[in-house]
Design a protein around this motif. Structure first.
Motif, short mmCIF file in Angstrom:
data_model
loop_
_atom_site.label_atom_id
_atom_site.label_comp_id
_atom_site.label_asym_id
_atom_site.label_seq_id
_atom_site.Cartn_x
_atom_site.Cartn_y
_atom_site.Cartn_z
N ASP A 32 1.55 3.67 -4.70
CA ASP A 32 1.38 3.09 -6.03
C ASP A 32 -0.09 3.24 -6.38
OD1 ASP A 32 0.95 1.48 -8.27
OD2 ASP A 32 2.44 0.00 -7.63
N ARG A 33 -0.39 4.27 -7.16
CA ARG A 33 -1.79 4.59 -7.49
C ARG A 33 -2.44 3.48 -8.31
NH1 ARG A 33 -4.15 10.24 -9.55
NH2 ARG A 33 -6.28 9.55 -9.78
N ASP A 34 -1.71 2.89 -9.25
CA ASP A 34 -2.29 1.86 -10.11
C ASP A 34 -2.74 0.63 -9.33
OD1 ASP A 34 -1.88 3.43 -12.35
OD2 ASP A 34 0.09 2.56 -12.77
N LYS A 35 -2.00 0.29 -8.29
CA LYS A 35 -2.34 -0.90 -7.49
C LYS A 35 -3.06 -0.55 -6.20
CE LYS A 35 1.43 -3.65 -9.33
NZ LYS A 35 2.68 -4.32 -9.04
N ALA A 36 -3.25 0.73 -5.92
CA ALA A 36 -3.88 1.20 -4.68
C ALA A 36 -3.19 0.58 -3.47
CB ALA A 36 -5.38 0.92 -4.68
N GLU A 37 -1.88 0.82 -3.39
CA GLU A 37 -1.07 0.28 -2.30
C GLU A 37 -0.08 1.32 -1.81
OE1 GLU A 37 -0.63 -4.41 -3.48
OE2 GLU A 37 0.77 -3.01 -4.40
N ILE A 49 -4.91 -0.46 0.10
CA ILE A 49 -5.82 0.62 0.46
C ILE A 49 -7.21 0.14 0.07
CG2 ILE A 49 -6.47 3.03 0.06
CD1 ILE A 49 -3.52 3.48 -0.75
N ARG A 50 -8.08 0.00 1.06
CA ARG A 50 -9.44 -0.49 0.81
C ARG A 50 -10.44 0.59 1.19
NH1 ARG A 50 -7.89 -5.72 3.89
NH2 ARG A 50 -6.65 -6.78 2.31
N ASP A 51 -11.31 0.91 0.26
CA ASP A 51 -12.32 1.94 0.47
C ASP A 51 -11.70 3.24 0.96
OD1 ASP A 51 -14.42 0.21 -0.28
OD2 ASP A 51 -14.49 -0.62 1.75
#
Length: 66
Positions: A32-37, A49-51
């Protein structure tokens, strides 16, 4: 007046998505690109997804609601 900062998006290498699986179900993940997950539909969890690094710990995952 200042403009709001644009949302940060994270790109994940498609080859990484082929390798990573949910640590709970060992099933596939979707990005999920919008939520970076990374999302495990079978476990109903979303891993952050962090850094640019996927955090694949169940205790760090967000529970998905229907």
């Amino acid at each position: 007046m200042t403009q709001p900062l644009p949302a940060l998006t994270v790109d994940i290498d498609p080859r990484l998505l082929e390798i990573l699986v949910c640590p709970v179900t060992h099933g596939p993940l979707t990005y999920d690109r919008d939520k970076a997950e990374l999302v495990s539909k079978s476990a109903k969890l979303a891993y952050p997804i962090r850094d640019g690094v996927p955090i694949m710990l169940p205790e760090e995952a967000r529970e998905l609601t229907d």
